[in-house]
Design an enzyme around this catalytic site. Structure first.
Site, short mmCIF file in Angstrom:
data_model
loop_
_atom_site.label_atom_id
_atom_site.label_comp_id
_atom_site.label_asym_id
_atom_site.label_seq_id
_atom_site.Cartn_x
_atom_site.Cartn_y
_atom_site.Cartn_z
N VAL A 1 0.75 10.05 -5.84
CA VAL A 1 0.93 11.44 -5.42
C VAL A 1 2.31 11.93 -5.86
CG1 VAL A 1 0.88 13.02 -3.46
CG2 VAL A 1 -0.53 10.95 -3.42
N ASN B 1 -4.08 8.60 4.69
CA ASN B 1 -2.91 8.00 5.33
C ASN B 1 -2.94 8.03 6.85
OD1 ASN B 1 -1.58 7.35 2.91
ND2 ASN B 1 -0.68 9.41 2.75
N ASP C 1 -4.05 -14.30 -3.26
CA ASP C 1 -4.72 -15.18 -4.23
C ASP C 1 -5.88 -14.41 -4.86
OD1 ASP C 1 -6.63 -15.05 -2.23
OD2 ASP C 1 -6.18 -17.03 -1.43
N ASP D 1 8.06 8.73 -6.01
CA ASP D 1 9.23 9.51 -5.63
C ASP D 1 9.48 9.48 -4.12
OD1 ASP D 1 7.12 10.98 -4.69
OD2 ASP D 1 7.91 12.92 -5.38
N ARG E 1 0.83 -1.21 0.00
CA ARG E 1 0.00 0.00 0.00
C ARG E 1 0.86 1.27 0.00
NH1 ARG E 1 -3.81 2.52 4.29
NH2 ARG E 1 -5.45 3.47 3.01
N SER F 1 -9.19 -15.96 2.87
CA SER F 1 -7.77 -16.35 3.03
C SER F 1 -7.00 -15.05 3.30
CB SER F 1 -7.26 -17.05 1.78
OG SER F 1 -7.51 -16.24 0.63
N HIS G 1 0.40 4.38 -2.47
CA HIS G 1 0.16 5.76 -1.99
C HIS G 1 1.31 6.68 -2.36
CE1 HIS G 1 -3.35 5.20 1.06
NE2 HIS G 1 -3.53 4.50 -0.04
N ASP G 2 2.49 6.12 -2.59
CA ASP G 2 3.60 6.93 -3.09
C ASP G 2 3.34 7.32 -4.55
OD1 ASP G 2 6.04 8.20 -3.44
OD2 ASP G 2 7.07 6.33 -3.99
N HIS H 1 -6.29 -6.05 -2.26
CA HIS H 1 -7.13 -6.21 -1.05
C HIS H 1 -7.40 -7.68 -0.73
CE1 HIS H 1 -8.80 -1.81 -1.34
NE2 HIS H 1 -7.52 -1.85 -1.07
N THR H 2 -6.69 -8.58 -1.36
CA THR H 2 -6.72 -10.00 -0.99
C THR H 2 -5.90 -10.25 0.27
OG1 THR H 2 -6.28 -12.26 -1.76
CG2 THR H 2 -4.76 -10.59 -2.50
N GLY I 1 3.91 11.12 -8.41
CA GLY I 1 4.69 10.03 -8.98
C GLY I 1 5.42 9.21 -7.92
N ASP J 1 -9.96 -9.66 3.23
CA ASP J 1 -10.36 -10.93 2.64
C ASP J 1 -10.62 -11.92 3.76
OD1 ASP J 1 -10.62 -13.39 1.45
OD2 ASP J 1 -8.66 -13.39 0.47
C1 HEM Z 1 -9.29 1.22 -5.98
C2 HEM Z 1 -9.29 2.14 -5.03
C3 HEM Z 1 -8.84 1.85 -3.63
C4 HEM Z 1 -9.46 2.24 -2.49
C5 HEM Z 1 -10.75 3.05 -2.40
C6 HEM Z 1 -8.71 1.72 -1.39
C7 HEM Z 1 -9.02 1.93 -0.06
C8 HEM Z 1 -8.42 1.28 0.99
C9 HEM Z 1 -8.84 1.41 2.36
C10 HEM Z 1 -9.94 2.31 2.86
C11 HEM Z 1 -8.06 0.59 3.10
C12 HEM Z 1 -8.13 0.38 4.61
C13 HEM Z 1 -7.30 1.47 5.26
C14 HEM Z 1 -7.56 1.59 6.74
O1 HEM Z 1 -8.56 1.07 7.23
O2 HEM Z 1 -6.76 2.23 7.45
C15 HEM Z 1 -7.14 -0.06 2.20
C16 HEM Z 1 -6.20 -0.98 2.57
C17 HEM Z 1 -5.29 -1.53 1.69
N1 HEM Z 1 -5.12 -1.21 0.36
FE1 HEM Z 1 -6.39 -0.15 -0.75
N2 HEM Z 1 -7.64 1.03 -1.87
C18 HEM Z 1 -7.66 1.09 -3.23
C19 HEM Z 1 -6.71 0.57 -4.08
C20 HEM Z 1 -5.58 -0.09 -3.68
C21 HEM Z 1 -4.46 -0.41 -4.53
C22 HEM Z 1 -4.32 0.01 -5.98
C23 HEM Z 1 -3.57 -1.10 -3.77
C24 HEM Z 1 -2.23 -1.65 -4.14
C25 HEM Z 1 -1.89 -2.06 -5.34
C26 HEM Z 1 -4.14 -1.22 -2.45
C27 HEM Z 1 -3.58 -1.90 -1.41
C28 HEM Z 1 -4.11 -1.95 -0.13
C29 HEM Z 1 -3.62 -2.85 0.89
C30 HEM Z 1 -2.55 -3.90 0.71
C31 HEM Z 1 -4.35 -2.57 2.05
C32 HEM Z 1 -4.16 -3.18 3.45
C33 HEM Z 1 -3.07 -2.39 4.15
C34 HEM Z 1 -2.71 -2.87 5.54
O3 HEM Z 1 -3.23 -3.88 6.01
O4 HEM Z 1 -1.87 -2.20 6.17
N3 HEM Z 1 -5.34 -0.57 -2.43
N4 HEM Z 1 -7.38 0.38 0.92
#
Ligand code: HEM
Ligand SMILES: *[C@@H]1O[C@H](CO)[C@@H](O)[C@H](O)[C@H]1NC(C)=O
Ligand SMILES: *[C@@H]1O[C@H](CO)[C@@H](O)[C@H](O)[C@H]1NC(C)=O
Ligand SMILES: *[C@@H]1O[C@H](CO)[C@@H](O)[C@H](O)[C@H]1NC(C)=O
Ligand SMILES: *[C@@H]1O[C@H](CO)[C@@H](O)[C@H](O)[C@H]1NC(C)=O
Ligand SMILES: *[C@@H]1O[C@H](CO)[C@@H](O)[C@H](O)[C@H]1NC(C)=O
Ligand SMILES: *[C@@H]1O[C@H](CO)[C@@H](O)[C@H](O)[C@H]1NC(C)=O
Length: 328
Positions: A70, A91, A251, A74, A62, A246, A66-67, A190-191, A72, A243
């Protein structure tokens, strides 16, 4: 007239080619001479971090996302400070893994000092996190340099929120050169990982003023589990796996969950269940839910695309000594 058109056309081709080259300045072997053990060092550090806390894989992926969205890719997300990106809404109390990035950076520095950017470390750590969680892999393009400024406004503006529509989220991806396939494949991250009640609690009791839970959350066990975890006026920082099938495995179950109404975030479930999804994302979700190989291939391609968002190269930016602060 004809000649001048041809000349304009020649210029168009030249400039397009230059733009293309500017976009593909990253290479897989960028550090092969200056830091030959880089990939081994980062892999080792990511392994240690995930062994200490499984969730760290998700947190590191993540951070790269997030890098890159915003200013690019960087490493602007890593900069400390009240006007940095860390206090931005997407964040704050949410982005994590900064201490792990520090550990990776210092391991890298002790082997090859002052040559590897923090932005590249994020890209490698994201790749390794996916692989070490049971997912796919890809050759990481390298040669990014670190930015000199953070952009809090940019973080608030460019990062998608879980309350946004599929159309709005797609616009945010398109703003950085990503398309509908990338929206769905990258959401597959989000898997793994966790979400806080603050990001989905609005679905559980009185969704959009309906006096009922979000009707697209179909699994009654999941609904009552989430209602217990996230009571009205409860602790918004409580977390649940994104998820439920799992939790720590990379996956395609995230997509199977969506087909079964088991998405945690409103924006996740909307990729399958919303009206906008019907002509856009729904068919891609169905494809990935049935075909894990296609998901893995597309995810790897999309991660490379995301890692290519506006990198600083050549002599732009700097190689930060400490990922949290710009060099003095
Ligand atoms: C499509 C739009 C997206 C939205 C609206 C979104 C939103 C979120 C939100 C709200 C969370 C939970 C944050 C929290 O509760 O503090 C989250 C977690 C996460 N997001 Fe996304 N996300 C998106 C796309 C992505 C993308 C593109 C990636 C990476 C390629 C990603 C990877 C992750 C990961 C791995 C987590 C879990 C982080 C952790 O457990 O520390 N997300 N996301
Ligand atoms: C911050 O991000 C916004 C949105 O991408 C952009 O318009 C603005 O120029 C950026 N500001 C800086 C200082 O980089
Ligand atoms: C979509 O974006 C528009 C323009 O920024 C905004 O007015 C609207 O509230 C957003 N809707 C959703 C559901 O995200
Ligand atoms: C998105 O871009 C990739 C190439 O980067 C392409 O293969 C794919 O077909 C595109 N998807 C859509 C929906 O345009
Ligand atoms: C549900 O939300 C609506 C709109 O915000 C509000 O008018 C209503 O009082 C809420 N219902 C309950 C039971 O809190
Ligand atoms: C989460 O925890 C932080 C830090 O302890 C606190 O400031 C914040 O208010 C909490 N957020 C929610 C939504 O409860
Ligand atoms: C996860 O999904 C698989 C395949 O649909 C199913 O067989 C299994 O029972 C599920 N596991 C859990 C814990 O829900």
């Amino acid at each position: 007239m004809k000649t001048s058109n041809n000349i304009s056309f020649a210029w168009f081709i030249t400039i397009s080619t230059l733009c293309f080259l500017a976009n593909s300045q990253l290479t897989t072997n960028f550090y092969s001479k200056s830091c030959p053990n880089l990939l081994t060092i980062v892999r080792q550090q990511v392994k240690i971090a995930i062994k200490a806390e499984t969730r760290m894989a998700a947190s590191l992926i993540r951070l790269h996302f997030h890098d890159c969205f915003v200013n690019g890719c960087d490493a602007s997300v890593l900069l400390d400070g009240a006007d940095g990106e860390k206090p931005a809404l997407p964040n704050i109390n949410s982005a994590r893994g900064f201490e792990v990035v520090d550990s990776i950076k210092s391991a890298v520095e002790s082997s090859c000092s002052g040559v590897v950017s923090c932005a590249d470390i994020l890209a490698i750590a994201a790749r390794d996190s996916v692989l070490l969680s049971g997912g796919t892999s890809w050759p990481v393009l390298l040669g990014r340099r670190d930015g000199l400024v953070a952009n809090q406004t940019g973080a608030n503006l460019m990062l998608p929120a879980p309350f946004e529509s599929v159309g709005n989220i797609t616009l945010k991806f398109e703003a950085v050169g990503l398309n509908l396939t990338d929206v769905v494949s990258l959401s597959g991250a989000h898997t793994i990982g966790q979400a806080r009640c603050a990001t989905f609690g609005n679905r559980l009791f009185n969704f959009s003023g309906t006096n009922a839970p979000d009707s697209t959350l179909l699994d009654p066990n999941m609904l009552s589990g989430l209602q217990n975890l996230c009571p009205v006026n409860g602790d918004g920082n409580q977390t649940t796996p994104l998820d439920w099938n799992s939790t720590d495995l990379f996956d395609n179950h995230y997509f199977q969950n969506l087909v079964n109404g088991r998405g945690v975030l409103e924006s996740d479930q909307a990729l399958y269940s919303s009206d906008q999804a019907v002509s856009t994302t729904r068919s891609i979700v169905e494809l990935y839910s049935k075909n894990p190989k296609t998901f893995f291939t597309d995810f790897a391609n999309s991660m490379v695309k995301m890692g290519n968002i506006q990198p600083l190269t050549g002599s732009a930016g700097e190689i930060r000594k400490n990922c949290r602060v710009v060099n003095s």
